[in-house]
Design an enzyme around this catalytic site. Structure first.
Site, PDB file in Angstrom:
ATOM      1  N   ASP A  31      -3.755  -7.867  -7.453  1.00 44.01           N
ATOM      2  CA  ASP A  31      -5.163  -8.099  -7.784  1.00 44.01           C
ATOM      3  C   ASP A  31      -5.400  -7.694  -9.238  1.00 44.01           C
ATOM      4  O   ASP A  31      -6.187  -6.797  -9.531  1.00 44.01           O
ATOM      5  CB  ASP A  31      -6.050  -7.290  -6.833  1.00 44.01           C
ATOM      6  CG  ASP A  31      -5.803  -7.679  -5.392  1.00 44.01           C
ATOM      7  OD1 ASP A  31      -6.059  -8.835  -5.039  1.00 44.01           O
ATOM      8  OD2 ASP A  31      -5.309  -6.840  -4.623  1.00 44.01           O
ATOM      9  N   GLN A  91      -8.911  -7.696 -10.648  1.00 45.07           N
ATOM     10  CA  GLN A  91      -9.629  -6.516 -10.150  1.00 45.07           C
ATOM     11  C   GLN A  91      -9.292  -5.306 -11.012  1.00 45.07           C
ATOM     12  O   GLN A  91     -10.181  -4.549 -11.424  1.00 45.07           O
ATOM     13  CB  GLN A  91      -9.228  -6.280  -8.691  1.00 45.07           C
ATOM     14  CG  GLN A  91      -9.522  -4.899  -8.158  1.00 45.07           C
ATOM     15  CD  GLN A  91      -9.236  -4.770  -6.669  1.00 45.07           C
ATOM     16  OE1 GLN A  91     -10.030  -5.203  -5.858  1.00 45.07           O
ATOM     17  NE2 GLN A  91      -8.137  -4.150  -6.287  1.00 45.07           N
ATOM     18  N   SER A 119       0.500  -9.064   1.410  1.00 48.04           N
ATOM     19  CA  SER A 119      -0.963  -9.037   1.470  1.00 48.04           C
ATOM     20  C   SER A 119      -1.363  -8.897   2.933  1.00 48.04           C
ATOM     21  O   SER A 119      -0.691  -9.454   3.825  1.00 48.04           O
ATOM     22  CB  SER A 119      -1.516 -10.367   0.924  1.00 48.04           C
ATOM     23  OG  SER A 119      -2.841 -10.565   1.372  1.00 48.04           O
ATOM     24  N   HIS A 173       0.838  -1.206   0.000  1.00 40.27           N
ATOM     25  CA  HIS A 173       0.000   0.000   0.000  1.00 40.27           C
ATOM     26  C   HIS A 173       0.872   1.255   0.000  1.00 40.27           C
ATOM     27  O   HIS A 173       0.566   2.243  -0.674  1.00 40.27           O
ATOM     28  CB  HIS A 173      -0.893   0.031   1.247  1.00 40.27           C
ATOM     29  CG  HIS A 173      -1.883  -1.086   1.324  1.00 40.27           C
ATOM     30  ND1 HIS A 173      -1.824  -2.076   2.270  1.00 40.27           N
ATOM     31  CD2 HIS A 173      -2.973  -1.362   0.578  1.00 40.27           C
ATOM     32  CE1 HIS A 173      -2.817  -2.914   2.103  1.00 40.27           C
ATOM     33  NE2 HIS A 173      -3.538  -2.514   1.082  1.00 40.27           N
TER      34      HIS A 173
HETATM   35  O1  PAF Z   1      -7.913  -4.091  -3.389  1.00 41.73           O
HETATM   36  C1  PAF Z   1      -8.558  -3.806  -2.356  1.00 41.73           C
HETATM   37  O2  PAF Z   1      -8.020  -3.585  -1.273  1.00 41.73           O
HETATM   38  C2  PAF Z   1     -10.085  -3.739  -2.438  1.00 41.73           C
HETATM   39  O3  PAF Z   1     -10.593  -4.714  -3.282  1.00 41.73           O
HETATM   40  C3  PAF Z   1     -10.601  -2.339  -2.819  1.00 41.73           C
HETATM   41  C4  PAF Z   1     -10.157  -1.938  -4.216  1.00 41.73           C
HETATM   42  C5  PAF Z   1     -10.099  -1.305  -1.820  1.00 41.73           C
HETATM   43  C6  PAF Z   1     -12.135  -2.319  -2.809  1.00 41.73           C
HETATM   44  O4  PAF Z   1     -12.633  -2.611  -1.545  1.00 41.73           O
END
Ligand code: PAF
Length: 282
Positions: A150, A153, A185, A37
């Site tokens: 992800d 996603q 993660s 992050h």
């Molecule tokens: O990748 C994540 O942490 C989640 O899927 C997100 C994009 C914040 C949506 O809740």
């Protein structure tokens, strides 16, 4: 750093940043922030004047038997990390601030949702699109950043942005790994000490397959089933392991030069579901 708990507060905060002519990058997260992050936040600073981080454990993306209740929640530590990274605003709403009690609308995804995590977690990506759609509408960012871990996603959100005409640019940031290769993660916190030693095996298996492909294997089916057995012998329960087209997210049996693929795997070690992938541009 301002911490907004409601939609009205964050809207006012963003309006004030934008009225000063600032560009805004959004880093959407579910908290329990780790170095992956932080890399997103640092990258966001490179491309925008102000960085907004959202922290919300989104109930809509958890199935009934999944880990919504036990998902790590560490708001105070997360806020401290954001402060250190010069984040301008954190949006950390409560469930009722984002979701109505009843909802009548649903986003349907189609074939992008059939394989990989979409195939084994019904409702997962619909829940993600729901919250990301809301976050984009609430925070109106110029840029939003997501991690490559992800990757499905990211591809599905990219389609949503294109098809729903969201005025946001997207950026996918490479996976951050521990020194032994394990993709970072928030869920790695569930691993026992012994499982933590085994866990990098998933990445090692992906890099082994990647090497064979780069050395010329163009029908990786047998290779993948052999590696599946190897992982099982180490104690992994395989959810999926395979090659998928980057564009369509469909399984790719024969690889074609000039195409882009995702070599991806998801596997359980005890109670922890690990995912990982490598992008292969042939
Ligand atoms: O990748 C994540 O942490 C989640 O899927 C997100 C994009 C914040 C949506 O809740």
């Amino acid at each position: 750093m301002n911490v907004c708990r409601t939609v009205d507060e964050i809207r006012a905060e963003i309006a004030s940043l934008k009225s000063d002519g600032k560009s805004v990058a959004l880093v959407p997260t579910m908290g329990a922030l780790h170095d992956g992050h932080l890399r997103l936040i640092r990258e966001a600073h490179e491309h925008a004047d102000e960085v907004v981080v959202s922290i919300f454990v989104n109930p809509a993306q958890f199935g009934p038997n999944e880990d919504f209740d036990s998902y790590p929640r560490e708001l105070e530590q997360d806020l401290e990390k954001c402060r250190k990274e010069n984040v301008s605003v954190v949006f950390a709403p409560n469930r009722d601030d984002v979701y109505d009690e009843e909802s009548f609308l649903k986003i349907e995804i189609g074939t992008l949702n059939k394989h990989m995590c979409g195939g084994s977690r019904p409702g997962f990506f619909e829940g993600i699109l729901l919250i990301v759609n809301k976050l984009f509408n609430i925070t109106t960012p110029d840029l939003a950043l997501f991690g490559q871990k992800d990757i499905q996603q990211f591809q599905i959100i990219s389609r949503m942005v294109m098809e729903f005409n969201h005025a946001v640019q997207l950026k996918m940031v490479p996976i951050v790994r521990a020194s032994d290769g394990l993709a970072l993660s928030s869920r790695n916190a569930y691993l026992s000490a012994e499982e933590r030693l085994t866990a990098p095996g998933l990445y090692r298996c992906l890099t082994y397959i990647e090497k064979q492909i780069r050395d010329g294997v163009d029908e990786p089916g047998l290779l993948i089933s052999h590696q599946t057995s190897e992982l099982e012998a180490k104690g992994f329960r395989i959810d999926y392991l395979g090659m998928f087209s980057l564009k369509t997210l469909q399984p790719a049996e024969t690889l074609v030069a000039g195409e882009n693929y995702i070599l991806a795997g998801a596997a359980w070690l005890g109670e922890t579901r690990l995912i990982d992938n490598i992008l292969i541009e042939l």
